[in-house]
Each structure stands twice: as structure tokens, then as C-alpha cells.
Design an enzyme around this catalytic site. Sequence first.
Site, PDB file in Angstrom:
ATOM      1  N   ASP A  69       1.022  -1.068   0.160  1.00 33.42           N
ATOM      2  CA  ASP A  69      -0.117  -0.195   0.041  1.00 33.42           C
ATOM      3  C   ASP A  69       0.857   1.345   0.054  1.00 33.42           C
ATOM      4  O   ASP A  69       1.626   1.421   0.873  1.00 33.42           O
ATOM      5  CB  ASP A  69      -0.791  -0.013   1.202  1.00 33.42           C
ATOM      6  CG  ASP A  69      -1.924   1.067   1.304  1.00 33.42           C
ATOM      7  OD1 ASP A  69      -2.348   1.577   0.072  1.00 33.42           O
ATOM      8  OD2 ASP A  69      -2.664   1.125   2.099  1.00 33.42           O
TER       9      ASP A  69
ATOM     10  N   ASP B 106      -2.720   2.309  -6.219  1.00 37.23           N
ATOM     11  CA  ASP B 106      -1.829   2.590  -5.207  1.00 37.23           C
ATOM     12  C   ASP B 106      -1.642   1.308  -4.424  1.00 37.23           C
ATOM     13  O   ASP B 106      -0.986   1.512  -3.104  1.00 37.23           O
ATOM     14  CB  ASP B 106      -1.762   3.795  -4.468  1.00 37.23           C
ATOM     15  CG  ASP B 106      -3.315   4.051  -3.477  1.00 37.23           C
ATOM     16  OD1 ASP B 106      -4.119   2.943  -3.772  1.00 37.23           O
ATOM     17  OD2 ASP B 106      -3.307   4.986  -2.678  1.00 37.23           O
ATOM     18  N   GLU B 107      -2.393   0.132  -4.706  1.00 36.27           N
ATOM     19  CA  GLU B 107      -2.544  -0.875  -3.751  1.00 36.27           C
ATOM     20  C   GLU B 107      -2.497  -2.079  -4.429  1.00 36.27           C
ATOM     21  O   GLU B 107      -3.110  -2.115  -5.546  1.00 36.27           O
ATOM     22  CB  GLU B 107      -3.701  -0.613  -3.052  1.00 36.27           C
ATOM     23  CG  GLU B 107      -3.939  -1.111  -1.578  1.00 36.27           C
ATOM     24  CD  GLU B 107      -5.431  -1.157  -1.235  1.00 36.27           C
ATOM     25  OE1 GLU B 107      -6.041  -1.996  -0.739  1.00 36.27           O
ATOM     26  OE2 GLU B 107      -5.982  -0.161  -1.446  1.00 36.27           O
TER      27      GLU B 107
END
Lengths: 374, 415
Positions: B24, B122-123
Site C-alpha cells: 500500500d 496505489d495498492e
Amino acid sequence: MKFSIQRDEIYEALQKVASVIPQRSTIAMTQNIKFSVADGQLELMTTDLEITMVSFVKPQEVTEEGAIALPGRQIHDLVRELPNILLTFESDANHRLEIRSDFGQYKIGGENPTEFPHKPAITEVHEIQLPNRILKRLIEKTIFATSTDELRPALTGVFFELGENSIQTVATDGHRLAMLGYRDDSLPIESMNAIISTRALNFVLRSVEFEGVTAMALGNKHALFQMDSTRLYARLIEEMYVDYNRVIPNDINYELTINNAELLASVKRVSLFSNPITAQVVLHITPQRLEIHAEDMDYGGEANEAIAHQSFTGEDFTIGFNSRYLQTVLRHVDSQQVVLKLVRPDYAVLLQPTEMPENEKQLMLLMPIRLEEA
Amino acid sequence: MNPTLTGTPARPAGGWKRVIVHVDMDAFFAAVEQLLRPELRGKPVIVGADPKGGKGRGVVSTASYEARVFGVRSAIPISEAYRLCPQGIYIPPNGKLYSRYSRKVFEILNHFSPQIQPVSIDEAFLDVTGSVHLFGSIRKLGEEIKRRIHAGTGLTASVGIAPSKSVAKIASDIQKPAGLTIVAPENVQEFLDPLPASKLWGVGKKSMETLLRMGIRTVRDLREYPLEVLEQKFGAMGEHLFRMARGIDEREVREEEEIKSVSHETTFETDQTDRELLLSTLLALSEKVGSRLRKYGLRGKTVQLKLRFQDFSTFTRHKTLSHYTNLTDEIFTVSKSLFEQFDKTGVKETDPPRPVRLIGVGLSQLVSEKGMQTSFWDLENERKVRLEKVVDQIQEKFGKSIITHAQALGARKRK
């Protein structure tokens, strides 16, 4: 019914009609071939209810006129395995057939021919005569662009447009469009159009000889192709065809003229390195040359080529295509040079040959792959 | 990937059956802005649509850690962020820029395992069961991921490693920023027990309220309830809670699971029977779905309609198109026809209309417009798309209330 015929003669006719027999059907009768003998002629007929194929052949000797419906595959397969000898076909009142040859005899249970589906009646006919060579071109130069999407049935066939001493065929699947026009003073003036299924047209292509003339009759619900020894009835696709003229670009910004064979060969080589799913190739055109590029992010393959062109009016221009579509389109251009008329990287590209046989007009459209997010 | 094929030790040591990594990025959008604009470093940076001096109607996308000190969190309204942190630096999001950094991050992650599931920009989840032995140990692998992301992008990521997806995800959140938390199989329960139950996957605001009413705060509290009781209280969700509380989660890391669908739904304050109002709501929802897809450069093929009635019975109906779309008009037309079909099935003319509690529209089977084969229909739709894009831009600039389809206007007025 009783007649004698050489094996090769009847086998040719059987082969033509047998391919129409459907693999499976709810109507058992369609598994048969209808044999009818009259006026010294043998007529063989098959149908899948969409397409009806009739083939004529002259027996060596006709003893008794009559008709019978016979299991299509069985009779086809039997005749296929026989050498070219004289065969005698004889049926009785109970619709049983006996075939006699030097080898022996074969008995086949047939059916009452009156129960076989009738030939479609062609109403409100427009009839035209086309040289076989032209008919073949009208089909071959367009059929590859038809769609298989059953949700848009109109596009699963080729659109025949008649009018003003001309005939024009059009096919599109929404990604590409192919059109061929032919002009001849013997063609009728009044306009008429019809959509004919690709399946029917493939049968026409298989049956039509290179030489000679085919009479084509367009009716209300059916089209009839009368070839040398074969007749094909095709049920029309009763749909509105798309208004394709609206997508043909008018305001051309750039024009590229290039050797067709060289472009095709380069695209073929480079596309071996494109992603197998998108098949994307990118064309970058400069006033000096044409660069062709493909890459496959997933496997790391990449290819770049640069080839010379005849001329390019405009500044640098980049556009992406599905290479399979591009190749098929280029393959159907017969002239040495091809012209690509460009509007924008996300607009339909117009492709045309630089020279054409007299009385013909060819046009193809190809939609690009979007390279940038819109 | 099947590690046994290589002949090397198939499984990592210990009781690890699978090794799942959750990566993350830390305050991703804000961190990218701070990276490129050094003057923003160490300052409270708030990235969000439509800041407009705090009077905007957008929400916070990401707040830098400096801003989080003031209580600014993602998903709170910009206006509230302004109240909490007036000295903050408010920046409208730059999607293209973030995607570029996101791609870099995913390129790096590709070196660790072929089995990657992007969860968002973003993960991501990685299944490294087959590749962990290449890095020496689980800890070394985790450290290497962090190091290479930082070396390659200048950004920091927090990493959680556990035997399942849900535990890995919780783990990555425990020590932010730049954290590395490893939860070995034998420690899973010990790790989960003290956490608030709201940390568990699938426990939202609503279910947490119910849990609190039952006196359940922590995972340990939840674990004391037998399966039957949870099922009574939560229905099908009960078993899910039971499993989550024990760290049981067999979901696989699936590569294709990028963004699977985009959907929006509305729960009415009072249950509705007014057909006009329901249709206007449907249009407003279609517009939301369409504009989100257009913003991300995506198109979808399957339109889904969701209806929940007064008695909480919930139905979904879908229709798959022959082409991909992101046009509001088209999404609305299809969802409307689904709604009308549903309306008629098994209902007599004389039956009173069933009060609708919730209505939702979604689009799935998504593909990116980039790299997509265009069609002649795109040319026909071009004017519509251009118009809808202009609407999107104006709405982004001035707020949703400025431009709406005439029918959506109806929905708004009556609310």
C-alpha cells in the site's frame, strides 16, 4: 423413377448439394436429397430452409421419370467410394431405391418426395446478368469484412445495392468496411437492394465457374443465383442496412501513397512481435518514410521497421491498427500502390487502390486502435 | 506459478501454506506531489477534486501525513478539511501523473511475483508463495519490496505479509508510513484479537453499528459469538464475519481483478413508489457511472441494475451489450429497460407498486479505451461523448449541481 448415369457425373452434382445439408435439424426431411427426373434431366435438391441448392445433370439414359427423397449423406458417401462406372438408380412405389453397379446392388429406404420443402417462390423479381468474374469479385472483395455478431444481423451478410446501371456490394463489421462497385450499361436503372448471408455467398463462390455469366434474381424475400448447372436460392436477411455513407470521411487531412506489397510484407513481419490479443501495430508516417512498430509488453518482444513511401502530404502522423485487420484489407487491394487517406488518429482511414479495372470502384475503411486515452 | 516444477523447496519454512503480500503506497497522491514539488515537503498537502478555496463540493482524495495530524482523512468533504486544516495546501488531483507513478510501482512489483492483483492505483496483492525462496526469507523479501519501490520512484510503501489476503491488508495498515508487518500463521489470532472489529474486511459502518449494539468492539469480542448467532443477526454475512475473525480467508490473488466494475447506488430516505422519481434517480446514477468511466478512460459491456425493496429483498438484473460503452445515455437506456422489465414480471396491473428502498446501476466487464479497437459506432457517438465530456469537466469545476440531464433534475428537486 429409373435412370443410368456415370459415377463421376452424378458425384459432382452430389458434392455440390450435399454441403447444404444441415448437421442437425428439427425437420428430418432436410437430411435428404431430393432426386427428380424429368425431360431427360436429373435434378438434385437440398435445403437447410435458409439456402436451397439445386443441381442439374444429364443421365446417360432415362427409363422412367419420377422423384424420391433419399438420405443425403448415405448416398453421397456411397457414390464417393465407387469408381467411375455406370450406375443404375431405380425406385419403387414404396420409396425404396436400388442402385446397381458392376459391384453389386444397394438398397436404400427413401421418403415421399412431395414432403420435401418446396423451392422458394421468388416474387417481385429484379433480374440482372453478371459476368462470373465480376460476381466473384463483388463477393470476394467484401465478404471478409462481414460481422459474426448475431445482435446485428444486418451486418452478418453482404449488402447488394443496385441502381443507375451499377451494382455495388458492401460489408462491414463496424471495425472495417469493404465496398466494390461495378458499372455497366446493361444493368438496370431502377434501384433495389438486398442483404445476402455470408453462408449463401460462400456457396455461390464455390459453385460459380470462372467463365460465363450468372443470372441473379433479387426478390422480396429470396435471391436466386442461376449458374451453369446449379441454382442457389438464398433467404434474404430482412433488416435495414447501416447508413455507411455517414462514416466515409470527407475532410481528408493527410494522404499516403505507398507500395502495397511492401507495406503488407512489413506489417506481416512486424506484427509477429505484437501482443497476440490486441495485435496492435503502430504506423508513424513522416514526409520521408513510414515507420512500423509493434511490441508485446507481456513477453518483451519488439519490432521496428522503416520503409520508403511514394508520397505523403502532411506532417508527422501516428496511428495504430489491429494488424490482422490491416493485413486483410491490404490483401484485397489489387493495385501496386495503395492510398491511405487519413483524418485523425482516432478516425476511420480510407484505403483505395491507385488504379482499378475499368468500370470498377473500390473503397475500404478501417477503424484504428485508440493509442491515447480519449 | 507452480513452484514444485522448479525442483526447489516448494514451500517456505514454518506453517506458511501461502505467503500473501499487501503493498500500500503511503499517502500516494500527496506523496507524488511532494516528490515533484519539494516546497510542499513537510507541509499538510490535501489532494482533492474541486478545492475552490474550501467551498468546493468534492471530497479529499489523499491527505499527506502532515495533514492527517489535523484530522484530515480521505473521503471527507473538502469543506470539512478546510475547517480542520485551513493552513493546508489544497491541490486538484492530476490523474495522469499518478498513473505514471503507479505503473512504475507495478513494474517493480512484477519482479517479485507474476501473481499480482492490483486493488487500486496505489495498492496491490502479491502471492509470493512460489518466489519467496529466491529472496532468502519473508522478511528479506518485504524489505526488498520497500527498498526497490523507494529506489525506483522516491516514494514509500507500507507492506503487510500474512498467510491470507485479509490479514495481509490489515498488516500493511498497522505501521504506516514505510512499515513492514509480518504476521506468521501461528500469530494470526494474536494479531487480530486486540484490533477493533471494524478493521475486518467487509465490516462497514452499518455492520459495525450492529456489532457495537451487541457489545462487540474487538475481534476477540466477535470471536466469542458462535456461528449460529452471527448468522441469525447478519444472514449470509454472519459466516463471513466468523471466518474473518479467525483469519480464515482462502481468496486467491487474482491477476485480472483490476477494476471489475463501476457502480453507484442510492438509498432513499423514505421508500419510493413514484416511477418518475425512480427513473430520474436511475438517470442520475447512470450519469455518475458514465462520468467515472469516462474519467478513467474505461468502457464496460454489462449493465447491472440493483433494486432493494421495503422488505430488504434485493434483486439484480443485468444485460450484456455487444459492444463497450461509457455513455450515460446508453447506460440509462439499458438500466431503464431492465427496470421496466423487472417492474412487469409477476406483477398484475392492479398490484400496488412495490416501494423501492434502494436503487443502483453498475457497469462491468471493463476495458481500457487505450489500445481498444475503435468502431464506426464510436464515430456516431463521438458528438455525444464530446458533449458528455464537457459536462464532466464543467461538473468537476463547478460541482455536480450545475448541469444535469433534464430528468435527473427532477430527481434532485424532489429530494
